[in-house]
Design an enzyme around this catalytic site. Structure first.
Site: not given
Ligand code: ZN
Length: 502
Positions: A267-268, A271, A297
């Protein structure tokens, strides 16, 4: 990578005025990077006694940043470009930064900071005692301040819009409402048809030092550049950008729950891939930022869920996972693993919620914070509103407040209007992936080869190289030719979880 030669978003001719404005924006970025470095260090390696000194460092840098963002000189360099190039996107985004920084009176900002400062510990205590009344007076003050903030900032229809706009420029509550309504029935249908959850596979021993190696390998294979990044342990995972070509991920590992470290890191990294691209593609300083929280996101949720929890992705990576954890996975198949990481169930805690029910958690929070800010709900009635909303959106009722209305930190930090950006991220991601697949053909076939380069290059072209030249809505319109729409998300969820259920 080929796409590194793409021209960045700006097409305007370079003049001395534009150069001056870009130089000013570049210094603002450097100040922001310094504050990221200070907070990254604080949340990873700073010794316990360093807190007070660090707070002074952060306050000084934040003060200098605020001074620069509100200085008449900043206004002047923007105005010079506006006069020359009335359509300049670079000037437009900086004008917004300047306006937002100058709209709030200094004593208001100080009062809000102070209120947030005392609400944090009260939230902790309220959770320990499972007692909302400990937090309530602080929340009342923060809601009143947020309403005042909305008046200072301005809005067209309802106060909530002014606050949501800080996180998702141009989006309104009236537009959000039908998105959530459109997700409710399909979500409930999918939840009802899911098989009995079985996650036992993920609860076997997964040695942390091996996890640490494995997640690095995975995120590097997805396009996160380790030469311009790091992965370090922390309590609440985040991604930050402490410098040019320096975009860091943090994560946490649980020896007995593989998804914690694995999917938090992916997830990170989503980003991080976005942030790294801004440097790789040499986006000019005024635009070299992710435009909205929903857009940010959209990438983290896409890499985590659409890519990272897909069967095709694990058809490539599962043998490596098995090799890394032979004891835990010796008798497991990729299909079993895929099902285990895609278990769907009604649960109380947002941060642990699966891909399907997640948006219902957000719908509940949106409904409550909108009513609080618009003056239709009083803080003392929040716990009841929460429990009733949980029942309506998810069909379950919390048995305590810690797992109910006290679970999230956002409101105690004065953040109202943030939550919907999580669902917008899911909606955008599905719309973008649908468009990407039209251009790139079979995405699954590429994932099965462990090859994400074409996907990343597509985002370079359509999203990353533009930085914050457009809002989330504008990106959706440019890419799909239509409005923000939940249909691609619903059909993606139907396809994936319908197959898992059959
Ligand atoms: Zn996030």
């Amino acid at each position: 990578m080929e796409s590194a030669t793409l021209k960045a978003g700006a097409t305007s001719e370079t003049t001395p005025e534009l150069q001056a404005m870009r130089a000013y924006a570049a210094e603002l970025s450097v100040l922001r990077q310094i504050s990221h470095l200070l907070s990254w260090d604080e949340k990873t390696y700073m010794p316990p006694l360093g807190g007070a000194g660090r707070a002074r460092q952060r306050a000084l840098i934040a003060g200098i940043g605020h001074e620069r963002a509100t200085a008449p000189e900043f206004n002047r360099v923007i105005a010079a470009v506006e006069e020359q190039q009335p359509d300049s996107r670079e000037a437009r985004v900086l004008r917004r930064v300047y306006d937002l920084s100058t709209k709030l009176p200094n004593d208001f900002v100080r009062e809000q900071m102070e209120a947030i400062g005392v609400a944090g510990p009260a939230w902790q205590r309220a959770r320990e005692d499972d007692d909302f009344s400990v937090l309530a007076p602080h929340l009342e003050r923060l809601v009143a301040l947020a309403r005042r903030q909305a008046e200072y900032t301005g809005y067209e229809t309802e106060p909530y819009d002014a606050l949501h706009d800080l996180y998702e420029e141009g989006m309104t509550a009236a537009e959000l409402q039908p998105l959530f309504e459109g997700l409710r029935a399909p979500t409930q249908r999918l939840v009802d048809m899911q098989p009995e959850p079985d996650t036992s596979l993920l609860r076997r021993p997964y040695p942390v030092d091996v996890q640490r190696q494995f997640v690095r390998q995975i995120v590097a294979s997805m396009g996160y550049d380790m030469r311009a990044g790091r992965v370090d342990p922390t309590t609440h995972p985040f991604c930050c950008t402490p410098g040019a070509d320096d975009v860091r991920l943090t994560t946490r590992y649980d020896e007995r729950w593989l998804p914690a470290g694995l999917f938090a890191t992916i997830h990170e990294a989503g980003h991080g891939i976005y942030e790294q691209a801004l440097f790789r593609l040499q986006v000019p300083a005024p635009l070299a930022e992710v435009p909205t929280f929903g857009m940010h996101e959209s990438q983290s949720r896409m890499y985590e869920n659409v890519v990272g929890r897909s069967l095709a992705f694990w058809e490539h990576h599962f043998p490596q996972l098995q090799q890394a954890f032979p004891e835990a996975l010796v008798d497991a198949t990729v299909e079993q693993f895929h099902r285990a990481v895609n278990v769907v169930e009604r649960s109380f805690i947002r941060v642990e919620a699966d891909e399907v029910t997640y948006n219902m958690h957000i719908a509940l929070r949106f409904e409550i914070e909108r009513a609080l800010i618009n003056g239709e709900l009083e803080v003392r009635d929040l716990p009841d509103a929460w429990d009733a909303g949980m029942e309506r959106w998810l069909g379950i009722r919390p048995t305590n407040q810690t797992d109910g209305c006290l679970q999230d930190v956002h409101w105690s930090m004065g953040s109202f209007g943030y939550f919907p950006t999580y669902t917008l991220g899911n909606v955008y991601a599905a719309q973008f992936v649908e468009a990407a697949q039209r251009d790139l053909g079979d995405l699954d076939a590429q994932l099965r080869q462990g090859d994400l380069t074409r996907l990343v290059a597509w985002f370079d072209e359509h999203v990353y190289r533009h930085g914050r030249a457009y809002t989330g809505r504008e990106f959706v319109e440019r890419i799909t030719g239509g409005p923000i729409d939940v249909k691609p998300l619903v059909s993606y969820l139907d396809g994936k979880f319908g197959a898992i259920a059959s």
